[in-house]
Design a protein around this motif. Sequence first.
Motif, short mmCIF file in Angstrom:
data_model
loop_
_atom_site.label_atom_id
_atom_site.label_comp_id
_atom_site.label_asym_id
_atom_site.label_seq_id
_atom_site.Cartn_x
_atom_site.Cartn_y
_atom_site.Cartn_z
N ASP A 1 0.84 -1.20 0.00
CA ASP A 1 0.00 0.00 0.00
C ASP A 1 0.87 1.26 0.00
N TYR A 2 0.87 1.95 -1.14
CA TYR A 2 1.67 3.17 -1.29
C TYR A 2 0.80 4.42 -1.42
N GLY B 1 0.83 6.74 -4.29
CA GLY B 1 0.90 5.57 -5.17
C GLY B 1 -0.37 4.74 -5.14
N GLU B 2 -0.22 3.48 -5.51
CA GLU B 2 -1.35 2.56 -5.60
C GLU B 2 -1.36 1.61 -4.40
N ALA B 3 -2.40 0.75 -4.37
CA ALA B 3 -2.54 -0.18 -3.25
C ALA B 3 -2.65 -1.63 -3.69
N GLU B 4 -2.56 -1.88 -5.01
CA GLU B 4 -2.66 -3.25 -5.48
C GLU B 4 -1.52 -4.11 -4.94
N VAL C 1 -2.39 -7.85 2.27
CA VAL C 1 -3.38 -7.36 1.32
C VAL C 1 -3.87 -6.00 1.80
N SER C 2 -3.83 -5.01 0.92
CA SER C 2 -4.23 -3.66 1.30
C SER C 2 -5.72 -3.60 1.61
N GLY C 3 -6.07 -2.72 2.55
CA GLY C 3 -7.46 -2.52 2.89
C GLY C 3 -8.16 -1.64 1.88
#
Length: 356
Positions: A40-41, A46-49, A79-81
Motif C-alpha cells: 500500500d503506497y 501511489g497505488e494499493a494493489e 493485502v491492502s485494505g
Amino acid sequence: MNFEDFIISPRNFRTENWQIGNRITKEIKEDSIVLLFVSDYRGAGGEAEVQDFTAIRKEFYRLSQLDFDIPIVDLGDLVSGKSVEDSHYILQEVLSACHQNRAIPVIIGGSNDFAFSLFSGLNFHQQNINYTQISNIISLKQNEEINEHTFLGKIFGSKNFSIKNYHHLGYQKHLNEADSVKLIKEVEFDIVRLAEMMNSTEKTEPFFRKADLVTVNCDAIESFSDAFSVNPQVNGLNRREICAYMKEIGLSENLKSVGIFNYNIYTENQLNHQLLAQMIWYLIEGINIQRSHPKERQYELFYVLINDRQYAFKRDTFSSLWYFGDDENIENCIPCSRKDFDDAKKGWLNARFTRV
C-alpha cells in the motif's frame, strides 16, 4: 483474527542448506524476526494493489545464514485494505500478534506513513518509546488524512502516545521547510544531517543503541541507474553506508519493531532488489549479534573537569561503547560516542548532555 484472510503466504524457493532461505518458516514464533511485505503506497501518492515481492525474496533467500540462531519468519504479503486507514488497522493487528510473542516485526514496503502503525502497535504494549527515524524529510503537516507528510505530526500530537526520545537522522536542508526543522529542535529532539552520517556510523550509533522502534525511509538512500525509492534522490546514504546502518539498527539493545518504507517496488532493476535484500540481511545479522551479548555488563568510570565542574562518562568493558552520566542504572545514562568523551577532555561538552 485469522491472518489468512489478509496475508498472502509466500511461495517456496529452492535453496541450499547454507542459505538463509533454508531456515525461514511461515508462522510467527516466540522471539523470532517476522518479515511482512506491504504493497500500500497510497500515503505517498501511489497505488494499493498487491505487488510481487518475488525478486526481492529470491535475492534475500540466497544469502548466507552464517551462524544465525534466531528464528526467521516470512509471513507473506499484506493485502491492502479498502482505505489507507483499513491497511493501518490490519497491520496493527499483525504487529500486536508479533509483540505478544516477543517477536521483532520487520515491515518492508509500503509508504512511509506506516511508521505510524509501527509506533501505535508498539505503544499498545509499552510506554516511553525511543523512536529513531532515518529520513531525508522532516514533515509535520496537519491533515485529517494520514500520509507520509502527516504521520509524524500525528505521533507527536496524539494524547494516547508516549514518546520518550525521537531522533531524526539523515535530513537534507535543501529539501525541508525551515519551520519543521526549527520545531523539532525547539522540543529538544535530535536532528542529524546527512553529511554527519556519511563514511562512518560512529557519531550516530548512540541514537540506535536504546531504540525501541526504527524506521527507514528509502528516500534517504541515493538512487543509482534506476530509482531506489518512490521519491528518488541523487544525494543520500550510499549502498555500503545504509547496510552498515542496518546492522547498527539490529544491534539496538531494545529493538522491538523495524520498518523499511518507500521502496520502489515497481523497479525491475535487480541491483535495487539486491540492495534491499542485503539491508534486511545486515539488520538480521545485527540482531543475532546483540542476542549473543552478555546481559550483565561491567563499566569503567571516567571523570572530566570542564570549567570547574565534574562530568562522568562510562565505558562498557565488553562492547567499548560509551555513556554519559554516573547513575548506577545504565538505563539512566545517555548513550554517547568515544568522540564525545574525547571532546569533553578538550573542554567541549555535547549540548544534548545538559538538557533538563
